[in-house]
Design a protein around this motif. Structure first.
Motif, PDB file in Angstrom:
ATOM      1  N   TRP A 187       3.429 -51.921   2.796  1.00 33.17           N
ATOM      2  CA  TRP A 187       1.990 -51.665   2.788  1.00 33.17           C
ATOM      3  C   TRP A 187       1.253 -52.686   3.646  1.00 33.17           C
ATOM      4  O   TRP A 187       0.316 -52.348   4.373  1.00 33.17           O
ATOM      5  CB  TRP A 187       1.463 -51.677   1.368  1.00 33.17           C
ATOM      6  CG  TRP A 187       2.030 -50.583   0.498  1.00 33.17           C
ATOM      7  CD1 TRP A 187       2.491 -49.361   0.887  1.00 33.17           C
ATOM      8  CD2 TRP A 187       2.209 -50.629  -0.911  1.00 33.17           C
ATOM      9  NE1 TRP A 187       2.941 -48.643  -0.190  1.00 33.17           N
ATOM     10  CE2 TRP A 187       2.782 -49.399  -1.313  1.00 33.17           C
ATOM     11  CE3 TRP A 187       1.951 -51.587  -1.882  1.00 33.17           C
ATOM     12  CZ2 TRP A 187       3.083 -49.103  -2.642  1.00 33.17           C
ATOM     13  CZ3 TRP A 187       2.255 -51.294  -3.201  1.00 33.17           C
ATOM     14  CH2 TRP A 187       2.807 -50.059  -3.575  1.00 33.17           C
ATOM     15  N   ASP A 208      -2.393 -48.278   4.294  1.00 34.26           N
ATOM     16  CA  ASP A 208      -1.136 -48.022   3.608  1.00 34.26           C
ATOM     17  C   ASP A 208      -1.228 -46.664   2.915  1.00 34.26           C
ATOM     18  O   ASP A 208      -2.235 -45.969   3.021  1.00 34.26           O
ATOM     19  CB  ASP A 208      -0.763 -49.165   2.650  1.00 34.26           C
ATOM     20  CG  ASP A 208      -1.760 -49.382   1.523  1.00 34.26           C
ATOM     21  OD1 ASP A 208      -2.297 -48.392   0.997  1.00 34.26           O
ATOM     22  OD2 ASP A 208      -1.988 -50.555   1.153  1.00 34.26           O
ATOM     23  N   GLU A 209      -0.178 -46.278   2.223  1.00 34.65           N
ATOM     24  CA  GLU A 209      -0.082 -44.927   1.661  1.00 34.65           C
ATOM     25  C   GLU A 209      -0.903 -44.701   0.397  1.00 34.65           C
ATOM     26  O   GLU A 209      -1.074 -43.568  -0.034  1.00 34.65           O
ATOM     27  CB  GLU A 209       1.379 -44.600   1.375  1.00 34.65           C
ATOM     28  CG  GLU A 209       1.970 -45.468   0.274  1.00 34.65           C
ATOM     29  CD  GLU A 209       3.445 -45.248   0.061  1.00 34.65           C
ATOM     30  OE1 GLU A 209       4.005 -44.278   0.602  1.00 34.65           O
ATOM     31  OE2 GLU A 209       4.050 -46.044  -0.680  1.00 34.65           O
ATOM     32  N   ASN A 214       1.481 -51.805   7.265  1.00 33.63           N
ATOM     33  CA  ASN A 214       0.773 -50.577   7.613  1.00 33.63           C
ATOM     34  C   ASN A 214      -0.745 -50.727   7.639  1.00 33.63           C
ATOM     35  O   ASN A 214      -1.425 -49.924   8.274  1.00 33.63           O
ATOM     36  CB  ASN A 214       1.181 -49.450   6.663  1.00 33.63           C
ATOM     37  CG  ASN A 214       2.615 -49.035   6.875  1.00 33.63           C
ATOM     38  OD1 ASN A 214       3.137 -49.115   7.984  1.00 33.63           O
ATOM     39  ND2 ASN A 214       3.271 -48.594   5.816  1.00 33.63           N
ATOM     40  N   HIS A 266      -5.411 -48.008  10.726  1.00 33.16           N
ATOM     41  CA  HIS A 266      -4.365 -47.481   9.854  1.00 33.16           C
ATOM     42  C   HIS A 266      -4.483 -48.103   8.465  1.00 33.16           C
ATOM     43  O   HIS A 266      -5.022 -49.202   8.313  1.00 33.16           O
ATOM     44  CB  HIS A 266      -2.982 -47.800  10.425  1.00 33.16           C
ATOM     45  CG  HIS A 266      -2.779 -47.283  11.813  1.00 33.16           C
ATOM     46  ND1 HIS A 266      -2.232 -46.061  12.068  1.00 33.16           N
ATOM     47  CD2 HIS A 266      -3.072 -47.827  13.024  1.00 33.16           C
ATOM     48  CE1 HIS A 266      -2.176 -45.870  13.377  1.00 33.16           C
ATOM     49  NE2 HIS A 266      -2.685 -46.929  13.982  1.00 33.16           N
ATOM     50  N   ASN A 318       6.026 -48.766   8.757  1.00 33.49           N
ATOM     51  CA  ASN A 318       7.072 -49.082   7.791  1.00 33.49           C
ATOM     52  C   ASN A 318       7.008 -48.026   6.699  1.00 33.49           C
ATOM     53  O   ASN A 318       6.007 -47.903   5.996  1.00 33.49           O
ATOM     54  CB  ASN A 318       6.852 -50.481   7.210  1.00 33.49           C
ATOM     55  CG  ASN A 318       7.981 -50.927   6.323  1.00 33.49           C
ATOM     56  OD1 ASN A 318       8.636 -50.125   5.654  1.00 33.49           O
ATOM     57  ND2 ASN A 318       8.216 -52.227   6.287  1.00 33.49           N
ATOM     58  N   LYS A 352      -3.497 -43.014   6.641  1.00 30.89           N
ATOM     59  CA  LYS A 352      -2.124 -43.318   6.230  1.00 30.89           C
ATOM     60  C   LYS A 352      -1.100 -42.444   6.945  1.00 30.89           C
ATOM     61  O   LYS A 352       0.073 -42.456   6.608  1.00 30.89           O
ATOM     62  CB  LYS A 352      -1.991 -43.158   4.719  1.00 30.89           C
ATOM     63  CG  LYS A 352      -2.274 -41.753   4.184  1.00 30.89           C
ATOM     64  CD  LYS A 352      -2.163 -41.742   2.665  1.00 30.89           C
ATOM     65  CE  LYS A 352      -2.506 -40.388   2.074  1.00 30.89           C
ATOM     66  NZ  LYS A 352      -2.397 -40.410   0.613  1.00 30.89           N
ATOM     67  N   PRO A 363       2.436 -44.494   9.447  1.00 25.29           N
ATOM     68  CA  PRO A 363       2.939 -45.801   9.019  1.00 25.29           C
ATOM     69  C   PRO A 363       3.999 -46.324   9.994  1.00 25.29           C
ATOM     70  O   PRO A 363       4.727 -45.551  10.601  1.00 25.29           O
ATOM     71  CB  PRO A 363       3.560 -45.508   7.648  1.00 25.29           C
ATOM     72  CG  PRO A 363       3.952 -44.072   7.715  1.00 25.29           C
ATOM     73  CD  PRO A 363       2.911 -43.408   8.588  1.00 25.29           C
TER      74      PRO A 363
END
Length: 189
Positions: free
Chosen positions: A171, A118-119, A174, A116, A163, A158, A161
């Motif tokens: 972040w 983060d965004e 994630n 995984h 969170n 992403k 997540p």
């Protein structure tokens, strides 16, 4: 004619889902017992196929390869990464070493390693980064003696997540690889 297809597809999909749900068996009690040879048996009558498999996996949990020293590390099923990195930390190496020890002792155990991110970044970039993270964990486990047949590396990028925040703390949570036992998990009692 195209408008008719657009209306019919959701109706058909809903009907299929409802039919599938209606055919599932209701939940039933799971009863475990011991065979004369000492192995655990599970009565899964009345359970759906998925529920029966989960019950058998839980009943098949193993204490082989579980020591007092590695219980805390085996309980940890997530390793985290720095921004845009696939490097494993020393703490994560200890966690992975404990899981490797368990997997080597339990050849029937199977693990999905889900990567995984983060965004930040594009979907494509994050899918590739999530895969590199999962492969980094997989590579470490293989170099410590785990059979590649016990491992599956998957990337969600992403898309999943844990969170939903939009700051460094979210972040950081994630950016991870999750260790998901699909068969014969460690028995930590």
């Amino acid at each position: 004619m195209n408008a008719m297809k657009l209306i019919a597809l959701p109706v058909l999909a809903t009907a299929l889902v409802m039919t599938g749900c209606a055919s599932r068996k209701p939940a039933a009690d799971v009863q475990a017992g011991q065979n004369p040879n000492g192995s655990t048996t599970v009565n899964t009558s009345g359970l759906s196929e998925d529920a029966a498999l989960n019950a058998q996996n839980l009943a098949g949990a193993s204490s082989k390869g579980v020591t007092e020293a590695n219980k805390a590390f085996l309980a940890k099923r997530v390793v985290h990464f720095d921004y845009d990195s696939t490097e494993l930390s020393n703490e994560d190496l200890q966690t992975l070493q404990a899981h490797a020890q368990f997997l080597v002792a339990n050849a029937n155990s199977r693990v999905a390693l889900t990567g995984h991110t983060d965004e930040r970044g594009t979907r494509e970039y994050n899918m590739a980064l999530g895969e590199r993270r999962a492969k980094a964990v997989e590579s470490f486990l293989i170099t410590t003696g785990v059979s590649p047949n016990q491992l599956e590396a998957v990337s969600y990028g992403k898309e999943m997540p844990i969170n939903a925040g939009h700051d460094e703390n979210a972040w950081k949570e994630n950016r991870r690889v999750e260790i998901n036992y699909e068969a014969v998990p460690p028995l930590l009692k």
